[in-house]
Motif scaffolding. Structure first.
Motif, short mmCIF file in Angstrom:
data_model
loop_
_atom_site.label_atom_id
_atom_site.label_comp_id
_atom_site.label_asym_id
_atom_site.label_seq_id
_atom_site.Cartn_x
_atom_site.Cartn_y
_atom_site.Cartn_z
N SER A 83 0.83 -1.21 0.00
CA SER A 83 0.00 0.00 0.00
C SER A 83 0.87 1.26 0.00
N LEU A 84 1.99 1.22 0.71
CA LEU A 84 2.93 2.34 0.68
C LEU A 84 3.42 2.59 -0.73
N GLU A 85 3.74 1.53 -1.44
CA GLU A 85 4.24 1.67 -2.81
C GLU A 85 3.20 2.33 -3.71
N ILE A 86 1.95 1.91 -3.55
CA ILE A 86 0.87 2.48 -4.39
C ILE A 86 0.69 3.96 -4.11
N ILE A 87 0.60 4.34 -2.83
CA ILE A 87 0.35 5.75 -2.52
C ILE A 87 1.54 6.62 -2.89
N ASN A 88 2.75 6.12 -2.68
CA ASN A 88 3.94 6.90 -3.03
C ASN A 88 4.10 7.06 -4.54
N ASP A 89 3.85 5.99 -5.29
CA ASP A 89 3.94 6.07 -6.75
C ASP A 89 2.89 7.02 -7.31
N THR A 90 1.69 6.98 -6.75
CA THR A 90 0.62 7.86 -7.22
C THR A 90 0.95 9.31 -6.91
N ALA A 91 1.49 9.56 -5.73
CA ALA A 91 1.84 10.92 -5.33
C ALA A 91 2.92 11.52 -6.22
N ALA A 92 3.73 10.68 -6.84
CA ALA A 92 4.83 11.16 -7.70
C ALA A 92 4.35 11.63 -9.07
N GLY A 93 3.06 11.48 -9.35
CA GLY A 93 2.52 11.88 -10.65
C GLY A 93 2.36 13.38 -10.78
N PRO A 94 1.76 13.83 -11.89
CA PRO A 94 1.55 15.27 -12.09
C PRO A 94 0.56 15.81 -11.07
N VAL A 95 0.62 17.11 -10.82
CA VAL A 95 -0.30 17.73 -9.86
C VAL A 95 -1.21 18.71 -10.59
N PRO A 96 -2.38 18.98 -10.02
CA PRO A 96 -3.29 19.94 -10.64
C PRO A 96 -2.67 21.35 -10.69
N THR A 97 -3.12 22.13 -11.66
CA THR A 97 -2.71 23.52 -11.78
C THR A 97 -3.67 24.38 -10.98
N ILE A 98 -3.14 25.34 -10.23
CA ILE A 98 -4.00 26.25 -9.48
C ILE A 98 -3.79 27.68 -9.97
N LYS A 99 -4.87 28.43 -10.03
CA LYS A 99 -4.81 29.83 -10.44
C LYS A 99 -5.69 30.66 -9.53
N LEU A 100 -5.18 31.81 -9.16
CA LEU A 100 -5.92 32.74 -8.33
C LEU A 100 -6.49 33.85 -9.20
N SER A 101 -7.74 34.19 -8.99
CA SER A 101 -8.37 35.30 -9.71
C SER A 101 -9.28 36.04 -8.74
#
Length: 197
Positions: A83-101
């Protein structure tokens, strides 16, 4: 079926999409469209994503890994390596873009980015030694939540879904006990005096 966002963390809320895990599990994410709707309803994630079958299956793997790790934390046992491997591998993926307006914060990204964000939020809470994780106190509910209440006195994952059920069941049990006691009280016999023998 409506989704419940009561766990205090998106990763824990995702883990909570399987209800009654020990009794009769109910999976509220039965299809990719359910996951798309869940993401839309989760406040901290992008408004719209498209879930294909492989990414949907990745989301389910992340969900189960998160649940296992959260349960490990609640039970104070070592984390499950797979389970550690799954969560760590998933966390290493791309992250959402955030924008403030002027209208606020806007988050965008595909489902892979959403899963990475969820995994990161799960890691943050699981790694926090001060985070108080608990399993819901209602029998049959296996949701794990982050207790931020004063003195960590919260008992249920949420009042609407579980707290009210427990209180209603306790009230019904008290009423039954009172009715039973009254029934026994009305059937008391008048003692017989020695002169009537």
């Amino acid at each position: 079926m409506d989704f419940a966002f009561v766990s205090g963390n998106p990763a824990l809320d995702l883990a909570g999409t399987v209800l009654s895990r020990r009794d009769e599990p109910i999976d509220v994410l039965a299809a990719p469209a359910d996951l798309e709707r869940w993401v839309v309803e989760c406040d901290e994630l992008p408004d719209r994503v498209t879930a294909d079958v492989p990414t949907f299956e990745s989301a389910l793997s992340l969900r189960e890994a998160t649940y296992r790790l959260a349960l490990d934390r609640v039970l104070d046992r070592p984390f499950d390596p797979a389970s550690l491997e799954i969560i760590n591998d998933t966390a290493a993926g791309p992250v959402p873009t955030i924008k403030l307006s002027d209208t606020g914060l806007h988050t965008s990204g595909d489902l892979r980015a959403v899963l990475s964000q969820i995994a990161r939020s799960g890691i943050a809470v699981l790694a926090d030694p001060h985070a108080c994780l608990k399993e819901c106190g209602r029998t049959g509910c296996t949701r794990i939540y982050l207790d931020r209440s004063r003195g960590a006195r919260r008992t249920w994952c949420g009042m609407d879904e579980c707290g009210n059920r427990v209180k209603a069941a306790a009230y019904r049990a008290r009423r039954r006990a009172e009715t039973t006691a009254e029934g026994h009280g009305s059937g008391t016999q008048t003692p017989v005096t020695p002169a009537e023998w």
